[in-house]
Design a protein around this motif. Structure first.
Motif, PDB file in Angstrom:
ATOM      1  N   GLU A   1      -6.275   8.205  -0.985  1.00  0.00           N
ATOM      2  CA  GLU A   1      -6.860   8.784   0.132  1.00  0.00           C
ATOM      3  C   GLU A   1      -7.010   7.700   1.522  1.00  0.00           C
ATOM      4  O   GLU A   1      -6.531   8.042   2.369  1.00  0.00           O
ATOM      5  CB  GLU A   1      -8.482   9.557   0.047  1.00  0.00           C
ATOM      6  CG  GLU A   1      -9.138   9.918   0.976  1.00  0.00           C
ATOM      7  CD  GLU A   1     -10.272  10.828   0.694  1.00  0.00           C
ATOM      8  OE1 GLU A   1     -10.917  11.109   1.773  1.00  0.00           O
ATOM      9  OE2 GLU A   1     -10.978  10.224  -0.380  1.00  0.00           O
ATOM     10  N   LEU A   2      -7.645   6.843   1.016  1.00  0.00           N
ATOM     11  CA  LEU A   2      -7.570   5.585   1.925  1.00  0.00           C
ATOM     12  C   LEU A   2      -6.201   5.154   2.415  1.00  0.00           C
ATOM     13  O   LEU A   2      -6.353   5.126   3.905  1.00  0.00           O
ATOM     14  CB  LEU A   2      -8.173   4.208   1.415  1.00  0.00           C
ATOM     15  CG  LEU A   2      -8.403   3.122   2.515  1.00  0.00           C
ATOM     16  CD1 LEU A   2      -9.306   3.443   3.718  1.00  0.00           C
ATOM     17  CD2 LEU A   2      -8.813   2.013   1.741  1.00  0.00           C
ATOM     18  N   TYR A   3      -5.216   5.035   1.923  1.00  0.00           N
ATOM     19  CA  TYR A   3      -4.010   4.957   2.314  1.00  0.00           C
ATOM     20  C   TYR A   3      -3.494   6.002   3.196  1.00  0.00           C
ATOM     21  O   TYR A   3      -2.883   5.552   4.277  1.00  0.00           O
ATOM     22  CB  TYR A   3      -2.920   4.664   1.106  1.00  0.00           C
ATOM     23  CG  TYR A   3      -1.668   4.544   1.468  1.00  0.00           C
ATOM     24  CD1 TYR A   3      -1.115   3.297   1.801  1.00  0.00           C
ATOM     25  CD2 TYR A   3      -0.663   5.424   1.321  1.00  0.00           C
ATOM     26  CE1 TYR A   3       0.054   2.862   1.968  1.00  0.00           C
ATOM     27  CE2 TYR A   3       0.759   5.039   1.252  1.00  0.00           C
ATOM     28  CZ  TYR A   3       1.197   3.854   1.888  1.00  0.00           C
ATOM     29  OH  TYR A   3       2.371   3.721   2.249  1.00  0.00           O
ATOM     30  N   ILE A   4      -3.595   7.118   2.891  1.00  0.00           N
ATOM     31  CA  ILE A   4      -3.069   8.421   3.627  1.00  0.00           C
ATOM     32  C   ILE A   4      -3.883   8.420   5.050  1.00  0.00           C
ATOM     33  O   ILE A   4      -3.252   8.553   6.172  1.00  0.00           O
ATOM     34  CB  ILE A   4      -3.387   9.606   2.927  1.00  0.00           C
ATOM     35  CG1 ILE A   4      -2.214   9.865   1.878  1.00  0.00           C
ATOM     36  CG2 ILE A   4      -3.210  10.866   3.781  1.00  0.00           C
ATOM     37  CD1 ILE A   4      -2.832  11.034   0.986  1.00  0.00           C
TER      38      ILE A   4
ATOM     39  N   VAL B   1       2.976   0.608  13.587  1.00  0.00           N
ATOM     40  CA  VAL B   1       2.469   0.954  12.190  1.00  0.00           C
ATOM     41  C   VAL B   1       2.967   0.149  11.086  1.00  0.00           C
ATOM     42  O   VAL B   1       4.257  -0.107  11.090  1.00  0.00           O
ATOM     43  CB  VAL B   1       2.908   2.383  11.964  1.00  0.00           C
ATOM     44  CG1 VAL B   1       2.680   3.005  10.473  1.00  0.00           C
ATOM     45  CG2 VAL B   1       2.751   3.405  13.135  1.00  0.00           C
ATOM     46  N   ARG B   2       2.088  -0.320  10.559  1.00  0.00           N
ATOM     47  CA  ARG B   2       2.243  -1.351   9.408  1.00  0.00           C
ATOM     48  C   ARG B   2       1.529  -1.041   8.200  1.00  0.00           C
ATOM     49  O   ARG B   2       0.135  -1.475   8.202  1.00  0.00           O
ATOM     50  CB  ARG B   2       2.376  -2.741   9.683  1.00  0.00           C
ATOM     51  CG  ARG B   2       3.255  -3.133  10.739  1.00  0.00           C
ATOM     52  CD  ARG B   2       3.083  -4.812  10.919  1.00  0.00           C
ATOM     53  NE  ARG B   2       3.985  -5.113  12.167  1.00  0.00           N
ATOM     54  CZ  ARG B   2       4.086  -6.183  12.752  1.00  0.00           C
ATOM     55  NH1 ARG B   2       3.198  -7.082  12.338  1.00  0.00           N
ATOM     56  NH2 ARG B   2       4.930  -6.488  13.525  1.00  0.00           N
ATOM     57  N   PRO B   3       2.131  -0.312   7.107  1.00  0.00           N
ATOM     58  CA  PRO B   3       1.042  -0.217   5.773  1.00  0.00           C
ATOM     59  C   PRO B   3       0.992  -1.631   5.189  1.00  0.00           C
ATOM     60  O   PRO B   3       1.880  -1.762   3.939  1.00  0.00           O
ATOM     61  CB  PRO B   3       1.668   0.722   5.252  1.00  0.00           C
ATOM     62  CG  PRO B   3       3.084   0.698   5.599  1.00  0.00           C
ATOM     63  CD  PRO B   3       3.252   0.030   6.912  1.00  0.00           C
ATOM     64  N   HIS B   4       0.393  -2.779   5.720  1.00  0.00           N
ATOM     65  CA  HIS B   4       0.286  -3.856   4.588  1.00  0.00           C
ATOM     66  C   HIS B   4      -0.473  -3.524   3.427  1.00  0.00           C
ATOM     67  O   HIS B   4      -1.361  -2.801   3.285  1.00  0.00           O
ATOM     68  CB  HIS B   4      -0.086  -5.195   5.323  1.00  0.00           C
ATOM     69  CG  HIS B   4       0.607  -5.518   6.654  1.00  0.00           C
ATOM     70  ND1 HIS B   4       1.634  -6.091   6.642  1.00  0.00           N
ATOM     71  CD2 HIS B   4       0.280  -5.142   7.824  1.00  0.00           C
ATOM     72  CE1 HIS B   4       2.081  -6.600   7.518  1.00  0.00           C
ATOM     73  NE2 HIS B   4       1.524  -5.792   8.566  1.00  0.00           N
TER      74      HIS B   4
ATOM     75  N   PRO C   1       2.359  -1.319  -0.509  1.00  0.00           N
ATOM     76  CA  PRO C   1       2.469  -0.769   1.053  1.00  0.00           C
ATOM     77  C   PRO C   1       3.306   0.535   1.157  1.00  0.00           C
ATOM     78  O   PRO C   1       3.192   1.141   2.080  1.00  0.00           O
ATOM     79  CB  PRO C   1       2.773  -2.082   1.854  1.00  0.00           C
ATOM     80  CG  PRO C   1       3.944  -3.081   1.094  1.00  0.00           C
ATOM     81  CD  PRO C   1       3.088  -2.864  -0.250  1.00  0.00           C
ATOM     82  N   GLU C   2       4.384   0.373   0.218  1.00  0.00           N
ATOM     83  CA  GLU C   2       5.488   1.566   0.433  1.00  0.00           C
ATOM     84  C   GLU C   2       4.949   2.865   0.037  1.00  0.00           C
ATOM     85  O   GLU C   2       4.315   2.810  -1.083  1.00  0.00           O
ATOM     86  CB  GLU C   2       6.747   1.168  -0.007  1.00  0.00           C
ATOM     87  CG  GLU C   2       7.353  -0.097   0.702  1.00  0.00           C
ATOM     88  CD  GLU C   2       6.975  -1.295  -0.083  1.00  0.00           C
ATOM     89  OE1 GLU C   2       6.135  -1.322  -1.048  1.00  0.00           O
ATOM     90  OE2 GLU C   2       7.371  -2.594   0.495  1.00  0.00           O
ATOM     91  N   PRO C   3       5.190   3.967   0.784  1.00  0.00           N
ATOM     92  CA  PRO C   3       4.603   5.127   0.265  1.00  0.00           C
ATOM     93  C   PRO C   3       5.330   5.697  -1.254  1.00  0.00           C
ATOM     94  O   PRO C   3       4.807   6.547  -1.766  1.00  0.00           O
ATOM     95  CB  PRO C   3       5.272   6.363   1.337  1.00  0.00           C
ATOM     96  CG  PRO C   3       5.155   5.349   2.476  1.00  0.00           C
ATOM     97  CD  PRO C   3       5.452   4.052   1.953  1.00  0.00           C
TER      98      PRO C   3
END
Length: 179
Positions: A1-4, A16-19, A25-27
């Protein structure tokens, strides 16, 4: 949930960077549901390139920030000075991130004027505190009445971005003029 939630919010930011640290980090490493939600938001980010490029140009030419606090257009409004968990994305869009786990509704301040729910197109009157239901699929996003939001067709990457094909979404100001 936090990631979304982090990436939904992140799509309305300059970068936008999902570290991650000890977390992928990748979906692709998340559930199919998470991937579907994030795929839709990533598409939206690409579709908003004309709008976002305009914000970047305004920043370069005038120093105007892309993300703006609510008090940006009403600096003397003491209510808006104390709202720190939502922001304008450019002049036309209002972003209301969901910041608590398991949240099913979100209380937020909608500035004065007529607004539209970006996801549903439903009109909403501003000028006070509102509460809206939220699901994991979306965060509240509103567009100010009278705004034009230029959007590009869906694309896989910015190499596919074309300047000759845009759709312009208009959110009419249907309020009656003051007499």
């Amino acid at each position: 949930e936090l990631y979304i939630r982090w990436l939904q919010y992140g799509m309305f930011n300059p970068i936008v960077r999902p570290h991650g640290f000890q977390v992928p980090p990748e979906p692709i490493f998340y559930s199919n549901k998470a991937q579907d939600i994030l795929r839709r938001y990533t598409r939206l980010r690409y579709q908003l390139l004309p709008y976002n490029y305009t914000l970047a140009w305004e920043n370069s030419a005038k120093g105007t920030p892309l993300a703006r606090p609510l008090f940006y257009y009403a600096p003397n409004d003491t209510i808006l000075q104390n709202v720190s968990d939502e922001y304008y994305w450019g002049k036309s869009m209002l972003i209301v991130p969901v910041t608590q786990a398991g949240q099913t509704e979100r209380r937020f301040y909608l500035p004065a004027g007529q607004w539209f729910n970006f996801h549903t197109g439903q009109p909403v009157s501003g000028g006070g505190w509102k509460t809206a239901p939220v699901s994991l699929e979306d965060i509240p996003v509103f567009v100010k009445a009278g705004s034009f939001i230029p959007m590009a067709p869906p694309m896989q990457n910015t190499d596919k971005y074309r300047l000759d094909t845009l759709s312009v979404h208009y959110y009419p100001d249907v309020s009656e003029p003051d007499n």
